[in-house]
Design a protein around this motif. Structure first.
Motif, short mmCIF file in Angstrom:
data_model
loop_
_atom_site.label_atom_id
_atom_site.label_comp_id
_atom_site.label_asym_id
_atom_site.label_seq_id
_atom_site.Cartn_x
_atom_site.Cartn_y
_atom_site.Cartn_z
N GLU A 113 1.36 -1.24 0.07
CA GLU A 113 0.09 0.27 0.00
C GLU A 113 0.90 1.35 -0.17
O GLU A 113 0.98 2.26 -0.88
CB GLU A 113 -1.01 -0.12 1.23
N SER A 116 2.58 1.46 -4.00
CA SER A 116 0.88 2.40 -4.92
C SER A 116 1.11 3.64 -4.32
O SER A 116 0.37 4.32 -4.71
CB SER A 116 -0.36 2.02 -4.07
N LEU A 200 -4.48 1.88 -10.26
CA LEU A 200 -5.38 0.44 -10.51
C LEU A 200 -5.55 -0.36 -11.57
O LEU A 200 -6.08 -1.43 -11.21
CB LEU A 200 -6.58 1.23 -9.85
N ASN A 204 -5.40 -3.75 -9.71
CA ASN A 204 -6.71 -3.03 -8.75
C ASN A 204 -7.36 -3.36 -9.23
O ASN A 204 -8.32 -2.00 -9.68
CB ASN A 204 -6.61 -2.52 -7.43
N LEU A 207 -11.63 -2.87 -8.69
CA LEU A 207 -11.97 -0.96 -8.27
C LEU A 207 -11.75 -0.74 -9.32
O LEU A 207 -13.13 0.40 -9.48
CB LEU A 207 -10.69 -1.39 -7.03
N ARG A 366 -6.87 8.23 -0.54
CA ARG A 366 -6.66 6.51 0.45
C ARG A 366 -6.35 5.05 -0.53
O ARG A 366 -5.76 5.55 -1.43
CB ARG A 366 -8.15 6.57 0.10
N TRP A 367 -6.06 4.38 0.85
CA TRP A 367 -5.63 3.44 0.19
C TRP A 367 -6.39 2.69 -1.22
O TRP A 367 -7.38 2.58 -0.93
CB TRP A 367 -5.33 2.13 1.40
N VAL A 368 -5.59 1.42 -2.16
CA VAL A 368 -6.22 1.13 -3.37
C VAL A 368 -6.33 -0.37 -3.37
O VAL A 368 -6.59 -1.07 -4.24
CB VAL A 368 -5.53 2.51 -4.28
N ARG A 369 -4.60 -0.89 -2.39
CA ARG A 369 -5.29 -2.89 -2.90
C ARG A 369 -6.21 -3.50 -2.30
O ARG A 369 -6.91 -2.77 -2.00
CB ARG A 369 -4.12 -2.58 -1.93
N ALA A 373 -7.99 -2.25 0.48
CA ALA A 373 -8.82 -0.37 0.08
C ALA A 373 -9.04 -0.46 1.23
O ALA A 373 -10.07 -1.26 1.52
CB ALA A 373 -8.65 -0.86 -1.20
N ASP A 374 -8.89 1.20 1.06
CA ASP A 374 -10.83 1.41 1.93
C ASP A 374 -10.92 2.66 1.45
O ASP A 374 -11.92 3.65 1.67
CB ASP A 374 -10.04 2.24 3.40
N LEU A 375 -11.24 2.51 0.22
CA LEU A 375 -11.45 3.51 -0.82
C LEU A 375 -12.91 2.72 -1.59
O LEU A 375 -13.09 1.44 -2.10
CB LEU A 375 -10.71 3.71 -1.99
#
Length: 380
Positions: A113, A116, A200, A204, A207, A366-369, A373-375
């Motif tokens: 994270e 990223s 992303l 990811n 997402l 925000r976090w994206v993994r 991820a918290d998105l």
């Protein structure tokens, strides 16, 4: 080990159980950041708090003070002889060093994270350097081959059109061949979203597809964009150091003059920090702002205020441009203006004679993994 009595954590904080000795773990992190040479200057600490175990890396106080006195990162590139415009590795280095000297810890649930986050910041800087808008206070438009407009939803991406391509064409005239009109606030959203989407695409794609689907149905904007996509550090009660910026930060320069702030488009200025002491100029991307130029420009808005034929507040920018240049070349006048402007801003809705346009906070992605991820996107 608890955190009772522990000073506030700073720098980079990575959650999870360390697998080796702290120093070895820290060196492994720096190696992945291509910053192993910084190891002699980095303090590594392991511990645990109410959330769980962590590994914390921060630049030692002596080195941080030498490179960025008082957390002033605006001169960091000059101090470290970094060429972030032509050397991509130097931009990454500036991001890593400024994170390591963070006065408040930048927290990540994993090393992936963190990687990223660094790349998203790089993406944002590269996109912001190319972003240029047409300035209209009443008109808005987008590339018609990528976007469509609905009064209820606003601008959405046409089905079958890549979100990344649509954002790029809307903001980068070197790609589209045209300038499009929308607010600086919306432009910073597009730049941030583009930087996130580009990451992303690599790590990811599921997402990214959700984002794509969302933007063909309705955009996420304004306060909702902030809640969904951004983290924020600092507050009015505990402000970040006024000259502490990390490349890829979004920040707001407030117009502290109440009368001229009533003019549409001149309430303040949303910008991205590009690194190297420069902030994005969304109207002339080839002329990014220094802190001084941005402060002096906003100060002079009050001297360009007039009422148009409809009785609405407007700013005559052509009239004040010579004044701005004169002030920038007059050391005594520049010092006077900066003493007014380079103060923390007042709360929204509050205006005082003290002035102040510097925000107390910074915003970033925000976090994206996939696993952390918290998105989280809202329902369409």
């Amino acid at each position: 080990m608890g955190n009772q009595g522990r000073p506030a954590l700073r720098g980079i904080l990575i959650r999870g159980n360390p697998t080796t000795e702290a120093i070895e773990e820290g060196q492994a992190v720096l190696k992945l950041l291509d910053a192993l040479d910084l190891a002699p200057h980095v303090r590594v600490e392991t511990g645990a708090d109410a959330v769980g175990p962590f590994l914390c890396l921060r630049l030692n106080d002596e080195q941080a003070q030498a490179w960025a006195p008082g957390h002033d990162t605006l001169q960091l590139c000059k101090t470290l002889h970094l060429d972030t415009l032509t050397q991509p590795a130097d931009l990454m280095r500036e991001i890593v060093v400024t994170l390591l000297m963070g006065p408040v810890a930048f927290e990540f649930p994993s090393l992936d994270e963190l990687l990223s986050a660094v790349r998203i910041r790089r993406n944002i800087v590269l996109a912001a350097r190319k972003t240029t808008l047409a300035f209209h206070t009443r008109e808005v438009d987008r590339p018609p081959d990528c976007w469509t407009y609905n009064e209820d939803r606003g601008f959405t991406v046409l089905p079958g059109v890549s979100l990344i391509a649509a954002l790029t064409k809307a903001t980068q005239p070197e790609v589209s061949g045209s300038l499009y009109a929308f607010s600086c606030y919306r432009a910073t959203e597009y730049v941030i979203l583009l930087g996130i989407a580009q990451e992303l695409e690599k790590i990811n794609p599921a997402l990214l597809q959700q984002l794509q689907t969302m933007w063909t149905a309705r955009p996420i904007a304004s306060g909702e964009f902030h809640e969904v996509f951004l983290r924020e550090q600092g507050s009015m009660d505990e402000p970040l150091p006024p000259r502490y910026f990390v490349p890829g930060d979004r920040t707001w320069f407030r117009n502290p003059d109440e009368p001229s702030s009533e003019a549409s488009g001149f309430e303040g200025s949303w910008v991205m920090y590009l690194g190297g002491g420069l902030f994005s100029n969304l109207w002339k991307h080839e002329q990014p702002y220094t802190l001084a130029r941005k402060c002096v420009e906003i100060y002079h808005w009050r001297l360009g205020l007039y009422l148009d034929e409809n009785g609405e507040e407007r700013i005559d920018e052509a009239r004040i441009e010579p004044m701005i240049e004169a002030a920038l070349h007059n050391p005594a006048e520049l010092q006077r203006i900066m003493a007014v402007m380079e103060r923390y801003r007042e709360p929204r809705g509050v205006y005082t004679d003290a002035g102040g346009c510097i925000d107390t906070t910074r915003e970033f992605a925000r976090w994206v993994r996939p696993d952390t991820a918290d998105l989280v996107l809202p329902a369409q």
